[in-house]
Design an enzyme around this catalytic site. Structure first.
Site, PDB file in Angstrom:
ATOM      1  N   VAL A  95     -61.445  -2.678 -26.629  1.00  0.00           N
ATOM      2  CA  VAL A  95     -60.142  -3.141 -27.116  1.00  0.00           C
ATOM      3  C   VAL A  95     -59.179  -3.223 -25.929  1.00  0.00           C
ATOM      4  O   VAL A  95     -58.919  -2.222 -25.260  1.00  0.00           O
ATOM      5  CB  VAL A  95     -59.581  -2.186 -28.198  1.00  0.00           C
ATOM      6  N   HIS A  99     -55.636   2.816 -24.604  1.00  0.00           N
ATOM      7  CA  HIS A  99     -55.791   3.838 -25.639  1.00  0.00           C
ATOM      8  C   HIS A  99     -56.502   5.057 -25.095  1.00  0.00           C
ATOM      9  O   HIS A  99     -57.345   4.971 -24.212  1.00  0.00           O
ATOM     10  CB  HIS A  99     -56.525   3.278 -26.863  1.00  0.00           C
TER      11      HIS A  99
HETATM   12  P1  AMP Z   1     -62.994   1.432 -26.292  1.00  0.00           P
HETATM   13  O1  AMP Z   1     -64.473   1.254 -26.244  1.00  0.00           O
HETATM   14  O2  AMP Z   1     -62.521   2.511 -25.344  1.00  0.00           O
HETATM   15  O3  AMP Z   1     -62.231   0.137 -26.132  1.00  0.00           O
HETATM   16  O4  AMP Z   1     -62.691   2.040 -27.720  1.00  0.00           O
HETATM   17  C1  AMP Z   1     -62.171   1.288 -28.769  1.00  0.00           C
HETATM   18  C2  AMP Z   1     -62.255   2.188 -29.984  1.00  0.00           C
HETATM   19  O5  AMP Z   1     -61.441   1.652 -30.996  1.00  0.00           O
HETATM   20  C3  AMP Z   1     -63.677   2.326 -30.555  1.00  0.00           C
HETATM   21  O6  AMP Z   1     -64.026   3.709 -30.616  1.00  0.00           O
HETATM   22  C4  AMP Z   1     -63.565   1.699 -31.944  1.00  0.00           C
HETATM   23  O7  AMP Z   1     -64.363   2.359 -32.907  1.00  0.00           O
HETATM   24  C5  AMP Z   1     -62.082   1.846 -32.232  1.00  0.00           C
HETATM   25  N1  AMP Z   1     -61.541   0.842 -33.148  1.00  0.00           N
HETATM   26  C6  AMP Z   1     -61.702  -0.493 -33.100  1.00  0.00           C
HETATM   27  N2  AMP Z   1     -61.040  -1.096 -34.093  1.00  0.00           N
HETATM   28  C7  AMP Z   1     -60.429  -0.110 -34.788  1.00  0.00           C
HETATM   29  C8  AMP Z   1     -59.589  -0.081 -35.942  1.00  0.00           C
HETATM   30  N3  AMP Z   1     -59.235  -1.206 -36.589  1.00  0.00           N
HETATM   31  N4  AMP Z   1     -59.149   1.107 -36.389  1.00  0.00           N
HETATM   32  C9  AMP Z   1     -59.504   2.241 -35.757  1.00  0.00           C
HETATM   33  N5  AMP Z   1     -60.276   2.288 -34.653  1.00  0.00           N
HETATM   34  C10 AMP Z   1     -60.751   1.135 -34.198  1.00  0.00           C
END
Ligand code: AMP
Ligand code: ZN
Length: 108
Positions: A95, A99
């Site tokens: 994403v 975060h």
């Molecule tokens: P990253 O791989 O560090 O970009 O982590 C992105 C995280 O966001 C992953 O652990 C996903 O499971 C989480 N994620 C993606 N979409 C959502 C959402 N709509 N609500 C909550 N978590 C999400």
């Protein structure tokens, strides 16, 4: 088109929000890797760590402070927890909105 986490910030994508203030929002990860898996994001869109300005560093400090508070609330402050920020493709960042992962509740 807003990124998925901006859609959470603007309320377009309903999410299980566990904390919010003027600067950040925290919610449950949709695909938890452990019994406790929260995501802490700034409300403002910042793509990743490499796009942080000097002035944003206090924001990251605030995110870590909130993560520590949430770790206490979730009951993992004593047992231990992991804070992770992925940055860029090879790190696994999916994403493109800065975060912080708070992960705990089992041996990692
Ligand atoms: P990253 O791989 O560090 O970009 O982590 C992105 C995280 O966001 C992953 O652990 C996903 O499971 C989480 N994620 C993606 N979409 C959502 C959402 N709509 N609500 C909550 N978590 C999400
Ligand atoms: Zn965004």
């Amino acid at each position: 088109m807003e990124c998925i986490f901006c859609q959470i910030v603007s309320g377009k994508l309903p999410t299980d929000i566990v904390y919010q203030d003027e600067e950040v929002i925290a919610f449950h990860d949709i695909k938890p890797q452990a019994p406790v898996h929260l995501i802490i994001i700034p409300r403002r869109h910042i793509s990743s760590l490499v796009h942080l300005s000097q002035a944003d560093l206090s924001l990251v400090g605030h995110m870590v402070g909130i993560a520590n508070q949430l770790a206490k609330r979730e009951g993992v402050a004593e047992s231990g927890y992991r804070l992770v920020i992925n940055c860029g493709e090879e790190s696994g960042q999916l994403v493109p909105h800065l975060h912080l992962h708070l992960i705990g509740g089992r041996r990692l």
